[in-house]
Design a protein around this motif. Structure first.
Motif, PDB file in Angstrom:
ATOM      1  N   PHE A 298       0.802  -1.241   0.000  1.00  0.00           N
ATOM      2  CA  PHE A 298       0.000   0.000   0.000  1.00  0.00           C
ATOM      3  C   PHE A 298       0.829   1.282   0.000  1.00  0.00           C
ATOM      4  CE2 PHE A 298      -2.768  -3.176   2.156  1.00  0.00           C
ATOM      5  CZ  PHE A 298      -3.748  -3.234   1.179  1.00  0.00           C
ATOM      6  N   ALA A 299       1.877   1.324   0.840  1.00  0.00           N
ATOM      7  CA  ALA A 299       2.553   2.606   1.042  1.00  0.00           C
ATOM      8  C   ALA A 299       3.309   3.046  -0.205  1.00  0.00           C
ATOM      9  CB  ALA A 299       3.495   2.503   2.235  1.00  0.00           C
ATOM     10  N   LYS A 300       4.146   2.149  -0.714  1.00  0.00           N
ATOM     11  CA  LYS A 300       4.927   2.554  -1.888  1.00  0.00           C
ATOM     12  C   LYS A 300       4.037   2.844  -3.096  1.00  0.00           C
ATOM     13  CE  LYS A 300       9.381   0.512  -0.656  1.00  0.00           C
ATOM     14  NZ  LYS A 300      10.296  -0.616  -0.943  1.00  0.00           N
ATOM     15  N   PRO A 301       3.057   1.964  -3.424  1.00  0.00           N
ATOM     16  CA  PRO A 301       2.167   2.306  -4.539  1.00  0.00           C
ATOM     17  C   PRO A 301       1.426   3.613  -4.315  1.00  0.00           C
ATOM     18  CG  PRO A 301       1.891   0.003  -3.913  1.00  0.00           C
ATOM     19  CD  PRO A 301       2.779   0.626  -2.893  1.00  0.00           C
ATOM     20  N   GLY A 302       0.923   3.797  -3.083  1.00  0.00           N
ATOM     21  CA  GLY A 302       0.195   5.031  -2.801  1.00  0.00           C
ATOM     22  C   GLY A 302       1.095   6.236  -2.993  1.00  0.00           C
ATOM     23  N   LYS A 303       2.296   6.110  -2.474  1.00  0.00           N
ATOM     24  CA  LYS A 303       3.235   7.219  -2.577  1.00  0.00           C
ATOM     25  C   LYS A 303       3.557   7.503  -4.048  1.00  0.00           C
ATOM     26  CE  LYS A 303       7.503   8.843  -0.505  1.00  0.00           C
ATOM     27  NZ  LYS A 303       8.831   8.463  -0.045  1.00  0.00           N
ATOM     28  N   ASP A 304       3.716   6.411  -4.834  1.00  0.00           N
ATOM     29  CA  ASP A 304       4.017   6.582  -6.258  1.00  0.00           C
ATOM     30  C   ASP A 304       2.873   7.292  -6.978  1.00  0.00           C
ATOM     31  OD1 ASP A 304       6.387   5.336  -5.858  1.00  0.00           O
ATOM     32  OD2 ASP A 304       5.781   3.381  -6.674  1.00  0.00           O
ATOM     33  N   ILE A 305       1.660   6.855  -6.681  1.00  0.00           N
ATOM     34  CA  ILE A 305       0.500   7.465  -7.340  1.00  0.00           C
ATOM     35  C   ILE A 305       0.413   8.941  -6.976  1.00  0.00           C
ATOM     36  CG2 ILE A 305      -2.033   7.484  -7.425  1.00  0.00           C
ATOM     37  CD1 ILE A 305      -1.852   4.382  -6.969  1.00  0.00           C
ATOM     38  N   MET A 306       0.540   9.227  -5.663  1.00  0.00           N
ATOM     39  CA  MET A 306       0.446  10.623  -5.226  1.00  0.00           C
ATOM     40  C   MET A 306       1.559  11.450  -5.851  1.00  0.00           C
ATOM     41  SD  MET A 306      -2.217  11.012  -3.460  1.00  0.00           S
ATOM     42  CE  MET A 306      -1.990  12.641  -2.780  1.00  0.00           C
ATOM     43  N   GLY A 307       2.763  10.860  -5.913  1.00  0.00           N
ATOM     44  CA  GLY A 307       3.916  11.569  -6.489  1.00  0.00           C
ATOM     45  C   GLY A 307       3.669  11.853  -7.963  1.00  0.00           C
ATOM     46  N   ALA A 308       3.113  10.841  -8.669  1.00  0.00           N
ATOM     47  CA  ALA A 308       2.866  11.008 -10.105  1.00  0.00           C
ATOM     48  C   ALA A 308       1.819  12.091 -10.345  1.00  0.00           C
ATOM     49  CB  ALA A 308       2.397   9.676 -10.686  1.00  0.00           C
ATOM     50  N   LEU A 309       0.734  12.059  -9.533  1.00  0.00           N
ATOM     51  CA  LEU A 309      -0.318  13.075  -9.699  1.00  0.00           C
ATOM     52  C   LEU A 309       0.259  14.473  -9.506  1.00  0.00           C
ATOM     53  CD1 LEU A 309      -3.314  11.430  -7.766  1.00  0.00           C
ATOM     54  CD2 LEU A 309      -3.169  11.846 -10.240  1.00  0.00           C
ATOM     55  N   LYS A 310       1.090  14.585  -8.479  1.00  0.00           N
ATOM     56  CA  LYS A 310       1.622  15.911  -8.149  1.00  0.00           C
ATOM     57  C   LYS A 310       2.644  16.356  -9.197  1.00  0.00           C
ATOM     58  CE  LYS A 310       1.128  17.301  -4.000  1.00  0.00           C
ATOM     59  NZ  LYS A 310       1.161  17.479  -2.538  1.00  0.00           N
ATOM     60  N   SER A 311       3.586  15.463  -9.538  1.00  0.00           N
ATOM     61  CA  SER A 311       4.661  15.877 -10.448  1.00  0.00           C
ATOM     62  C   SER A 311       4.109  16.157 -11.843  1.00  0.00           C
ATOM     63  CB  SER A 311       5.755  14.806 -10.491  1.00  0.00           C
ATOM     64  OG  SER A 311       5.213  13.609 -11.036  1.00  0.00           O
ATOM     65  N   ARG A 312       3.020  15.471 -12.184  1.00  0.00           N
ATOM     66  CA  ARG A 312       2.453  15.702 -13.515  1.00  0.00           C
ATOM     67  C   ARG A 312       1.406  16.811 -13.507  1.00  0.00           C
ATOM     68  NH1 ARG A 312       3.737  11.827 -17.272  1.00  0.00           N
ATOM     69  NH2 ARG A 312       5.027  10.136 -16.435  1.00  0.00           N
ATOM     70  N   GLY A 313       1.281  17.489 -12.374  1.00  0.00           N
ATOM     71  CA  GLY A 313       0.418  18.671 -12.330  1.00  0.00           C
ATOM     72  C   GLY A 313      -1.056  18.343 -12.326  1.00  0.00           C
ATOM     73  N   LEU A 314      -1.409  17.079 -12.032  1.00  0.00           N
ATOM     74  CA  LEU A 314      -2.834  16.722 -12.018  1.00  0.00           C
ATOM     75  C   LEU A 314      -3.500  17.164 -10.717  1.00  0.00           C
ATOM     76  CD1 LEU A 314      -2.415  13.277 -13.728  1.00  0.00           C
ATOM     77  CD2 LEU A 314      -3.676  15.228 -14.662  1.00  0.00           C
TER      78      LEU A 314
END
Lengths: 529, 184, 349
Positions: free
Chosen positions: A415-431
């Protein structure tokens, strides 16, 4: 009755009287024995504190009474030893002829307790004040409050004197009472004069005389503290002399009772609640159950309180994280981090390999990482195991730590790493925006790791099954599948035209994650229907 | 005054001629019994009146060792009592590097002063002089070979403690409130 | 030695023989029965009270702020303090019991009759002094019972018509219990009453010595030739023996049922159950049975009748020679006293 017979009777009675007096003597010895055990130690008021005690036993009798019961009082450490200040100190003032300061900082305690000072200062506890302006504080200062004072929306009935809303109130009374305030003297203009303005030297003496001149004082010349920062006994308090922390956070003034610091209730001032319910977890565990039942056998007043020597009925928080035991030679530490092998504080748990600055190493390259390690997670675990082994066998501990490691790794990887990846991707991609807590998914993610994820990991670390599962992993899973993933997908689906490519990338990431064997059940169950 | 009468009194039964061994033995036993019983009782009464406890002593904090330089002296005041001169004589960090001397002259109880320039303690009352170890060298204490009483010292973790009597102005540890609840 | 004794005798012209002559009264044979020695018992206990009382006074501090603490010090810290205090308390209890028993014995044997009326009255005054010493004594501990007992006692005196208010003020040293009260009680207990008792005892004994002890004859004694035996050494040995038995009883009582300490006096809180010492149960119950002045006046009247009993008895016997009325009245009185005491002991309020 002949005279001679009477005389004999008198002789016998005299002897009986003597015998009864011997009984009295025996009782006297019993009395004294009982008393020497029960009686409190005698204290004498040190000559240099006599004047203080004289006044304060009527003005603030509680303080004096507490002190009278302290080991300090027993050993002749009075008011002056801790409160004495020098003229140059920022918060010093003259009080009936003596130069003193109100706030006693770790630097004062260090005079007699240097080792404890060093350990404490190196600990994560001492850095508790660093949350100021952190993610947590953003919540209190901005989300819950407001960084600037603002006007009340109308007169407050009954309190027309209140003309301003202090937007930081939640931070002051919430966050900072545990984490520690940045202690401030009151500026003549109503502002704060903190350690930043005073710029103290290594001895804690302020070097900025201009700031000193701005300090507001009462008519007796006593400097006033900014009411938002004092009273405060937060464990990471940022003091005026540059020191960090507050020893009274655990060793409450004015009896500084080790007895109290040894009890879980003491830690429970802060280590409780939805985000890190260590106190409740402990209470649910076998350890806490034994403590409640056997508290009277814990010998809490013992001078050294060594596990396996002074007591063994039950462990408290202090037993495992701080106190001495027979296996470690009674070594006490004032840095609880010395025995913790995982830090479960961040979203993804990290092995507690620390560098020379006691910082957790985030380096992933094995060789570089090895070079940086000053004190490894396993060193820390071995220290913890000295306490465990007073009651448990090495095999038992190996198996326990296997269960614990497996749990933490499962949470991290599933949960933690996938969640962190998703949140990171949303943020870094400006979504989603750069700011925190303005979007629902940010609250979702915060709940997942900061509340539920920590509850799960802490529950596993301290043997509280209900916290590990129902209050923990179950809620993590629900939050992940039912909120985080749908919300992320929703954001991607509604992404503006310009961000379509980024949204696709994130959706692909989610898809990749959900296709992993540990997540594939969800789509398979869906197919089956 | 009545030694001639007492035995007569006690052995004056109706027939003086029958003064027998039995009679004197019983008299002896009677007085023995009375003396034992009431004597012990008097002892209890005497013990009651004698001050309840021997002088209690306790180790009291004096100073952090690193705060004193070699050759320096300070006056420690026993709670509610006399002053004690505590001087650092060595550079080590053990109690052997310190000395604590009563500042009360053993001659007639005046307060002595440390005179750094003369390296001596001096009693102004009768010109008594003591060397740095507290030994009387001249004046009345020197003649009588008296020394300033020394107090035991103890160094623990860089802190210096002194053992002093605690019967002056001592109070029960713990609050008065606490001690009342303890009693009831 | 001889010259020293001679020197002394020149200045103190009494010798042992004379002293013995003076004190060696012929003792009637009935006193070979120990229950007739109840007069000597309170005397012995009185001496115990004087000695233990003086010892306790070395530590006792009669002021509201210090009294309780000093009694606590005696009880808990001073060597054998609990024992000395226990002796004092139990000797007081036994002394009151012994005085009462002595008085009953005198009453039922008619020993108060002419020419011994005055000695009965003196004896009665001694009883009153003993009770007052008991009352002032337990007021000194400054526990709840002490404080409220003293308050109640003072207000009872207040109920006496005409002089009551004055007497109360005199007793308390003010309108209510105050800073001066405790020292007044202390002086009454430790000086005024003991001195009065010493003087009364001297008169009591002198009258006995002059008038002789009432002679009684029992049936089985009738054939005995001699009616008297010597005070020295025979009766003295009996009294010494009784003294030792008393000391043993006192020591055991002081050890087994030690004098305790109740909660410290709190002028703001009257305890739920407030009772005096057992010897005031009668009076306490009487006060509850009747209201205010009636109770006090009736009690005073009864006391006065008891004081004057020898004359009342003589009056009855003059009117009806050979009357046994005094015995019946005595039995009735004792029964009433026992009933009231038991009643008070059995109920909380």
């Amino acid at each position: 009755m002949s005279l001679n017979f009477k005389k004999f009777i008198i002789a016998v009675l005299g002897a009986a009287f003597l015998a009864s007096l011997l009984f009295v003597q025996w009782m006297e010895l019993e009395h004294k024995k009982a008393e020497s055990g029960a009686a409190d130690a005698k204290v004498a008021i040190p000559a240099n504190s006599e004047q203080c005690v004289e006044c304060h036993s009527s003005t603030t009798a509680g303080i004096v009474d507490h002190w009278m019961g302290s080991t300090h009082a027993e050993k002749g450490v009075g008011c002056a030893e801790c409160h004495a200040a020098e003229k140059g100190d920022a918060d010093s003032f003259t009080h009936f002829g003596a130069t003193i300061a109100t706030v006693v900082t770790p630097l004062d305690c260090k005079q007699c307790h240097p080792l404890e000072f060093e350990e404490f200062t190196a600990s994560h506890h001492a850095k508790g004040g660093n949350i100021l302006h952190s993610l947590d504080n953003l919540l209190a200062e901005t989300v819950e409050g407001h960084r600037e004072p603002f006007n009340p929306h109308g007169v407050i009935p009954g309190r027309p004197d209140i003309l301003e809303v202090n937007g930081l109130a939640s931070a002051y009374t919430g966050c900072q009472q545990c984490h520690g305030s940045k202690l401030a003297l009151l500026d003549k203009d109503g502002g704060k004069i903190t350690v930043d303005e005073l710029k103290p030297d290594a001895d804690g003496k302020p070097t900025n005389t201009a700031a000193m001149d701005r300090i507001k004082k009462n008519p007796d010349g006593k400097p006033l503290f900014h009411p938002s920062t004092w009273p405060n006994t937060g464990i990471g308090r940022l003091n005026l002399d540059g020191s960090r922390g507050s020893c009274t956070a655990c060793h409450s003034r004015h009896d500084f009772s080790p007895r109290r610091a040894r009890q879980p209730e003491n830690c429970g001032k802060c280590h409780l609640g939805p985000d890190h319910p260590q106190k409740e977890i402990y209470e649910e565990s076998k350890h806490g159950i034994a403590y409640r039942d056997l508290k009277d056998e814990l010998n809490l007043d013992a001078a050294k309180w060594v596990l396996g020597e002074d007591y063994s009925a039950a462990p408290t928080c202090a037993t495992c994280h701080m106190s001495g035991n027979v296996n470690n030679g009674g070594r006490i530490t004032h840095d609880p981090g010395e025995r913790i092998s995982w830090t479960n504080r961040p979203p993804v748990s990290l092995a507690m390999d620390t560098d020379e600055n006691h910082k957790v190493i985030k380096e992933t390259d094995p060789a570089k990482r090895r070079a940086l390690i000053k004190d490894s997670a396993m060193d820390k675990r071995d220290r913890m195991r000295t306490a465990c082994q007073v009651c448990h066998t090495p095999d038992y501990l190996d198996a326990f730590y296997k269960q614990y490691d497996d749990f933490v790794v499962l949470y991290n990887e599933k949960f933690a790493k996938p969640g962190k990846d998703i949140m990171g991707a949303l943020k870094s991609r400006g979504l989603i925006s750069k700011g925190n807590f303005d979007e629902e998914i940010e609250w979702t993610w915060f709940y997942l790791w900061h509340h539920e994820g920590r509850r799960a990991r802490h529950g596993a670390s301290m043997m509280a099954p209900d916290y590990a599962h129902w209050h923990g992993m179950y809620e993590v899973a629900e939050r992940f599948y039912m909120e985080l993933i749908p919300q992320a997908q929703e954001i991607c689906h509604h992404a503006p035209e310009a961000k379509k490519a980024d949204a696709e990338a994130v959706l692909a990431l989610i898809e990749e994650i959900l296709a992993r064997p540990e997540h594939v059940w969800k789509s398979e169950f869906g197919k089956a229907q | 005054m009545t030694d001639t009468h007492v035995p007569e009194e006690e052995t004056r039964p109706e027939q003086p001629g029958r003064r027998s061994f039995l009679s004197s033995a019983s008299t002896f036993l009677m007085f023995g019994g009375l003396a034992a019983g009431y004597g012990a009782c008097a002892g209890v009464a005497g013990r009651f009146l004698y001050p309840a406890k021997p002088r209690e002593k306790a180790w009291q904090f004096v100073v952090q060792i690193k705060k004193m330089k070699v050759g320096e002296a300070l006056t420690y005041q026993i709670p509610g009592g006399e002053g004690v001169t505590v001087a650092r004589q060595g550079s080590g960090e053990t109690e052997a590097d310190f000395i604590a001397l009563s500042s009360t002259c053993p001659h007639l109880g005046c307060q002595v002063k440390w005179e750094a320039r003369n390296n001596r303690f001096f009693c102004p009352c009768h010109n008594g002089v003591f060397d740095p170890s507290g030994k009387g060298v001249s004046g009345p204490p020197g003649d009588a070979e008296q020394s300033l009483p020394a107090y035991p010292l103890k160094a623990v973790n860089g802190l210096l403690f002194i053992e002093v009597p605690m019967d002056n102005f001592q109070v029960d540890a713990g609050s008065t409130l606490k001690s009342q609840t303890r009693r009831t | 030695m001889t010259s020293l004794a001679g020197w002394f005798r020149e200045r103190f012209p009494f010798d042992g023989d004379q002293l013995r002559e003076l004190t060696n009264e012929p003792v009637p044979n009935h006193l070979k029965r120990w229950w007739f020695c109840l007069g000597g018992t309170p005397a012995y206990l009185f001496v115990v009270q004087i000695i233990t009382g003086v010892l306790l006074a070395f530590y006792y501090k009669p002021a509201p702020s210090t009294a309780y603490e000093s009694v606590r010090y005696i009880t808990e810290e001073a060597a054998f303090g609990w024992y000395i205090r226990g002796l004092h308390k139990w000797a007081a209890t036994l002394m009151i019991a012994a005085v009462v028993l002595h008085q009953l014995r005198v009453f039922f044997t008619g020993a108060y009759r002419k020419p011994r009326e005055i000695n009965w009255m003196i004896g009665f005054l001694l009883l009153v002094c003993t009770l007052m010493a008991g009352f002032t004594g337990y007021s000194l501990v400054y526990e709840q019972l002490s404080y409220w007992g003293a308050t109640v006692g003072a207000n009872i005196t207040d109920g006496v018509p005409l002089v009551g208010g004055f007497m109360k003020q005199l007793l308390l040293g003010g309108e209510v219990y105050n800073q001066n009260t405790l020292s007044r009680f202390f002086i009454l207990h430790g000086a005024v009453l003991p001195v009065a008792m010493v003087m009364l005892i001297i008169v009591h004994l002198t009258i006995i010595r002059i008038q002789g002890v009432t002679e009684l004859k029992f049936k089985e004694q009738e054939d005995e030739k001699e009616g008297h035996f010597n005070f020295f050494p025979d009766h003295l040995l009996t009294e010494i023996g009784i003294g030792l038995v008393l000391m043993i009883i006192l020591s055991v009582l002081a050890t087994v049922i030690p004098a305790s300490m109740g909660a410290k006096a709190d002028p703001l809180v009257t305890p739920e159950v407030i009772k005096p010492e057992w010897f005031f149960y009668v009076a306490f119950r009487w006060l509850k049975l009747f209201t205010g002045t009636v109770a006090i006046l009736s009690m005073g009247f009864i006391m006065f009748m008891m004081f004057l009993w020898p004359f009342i008895d003589a009056w009855i016997r003059r009117r009806k020679p050979g009357s046994e009325a005094s015995v019946w009245i005595g039995i009735l009185g004792v029964l009433v006293i026992i009933c009231l005491t038991v009643w008070e002991a059995a109920v909380a309020h």
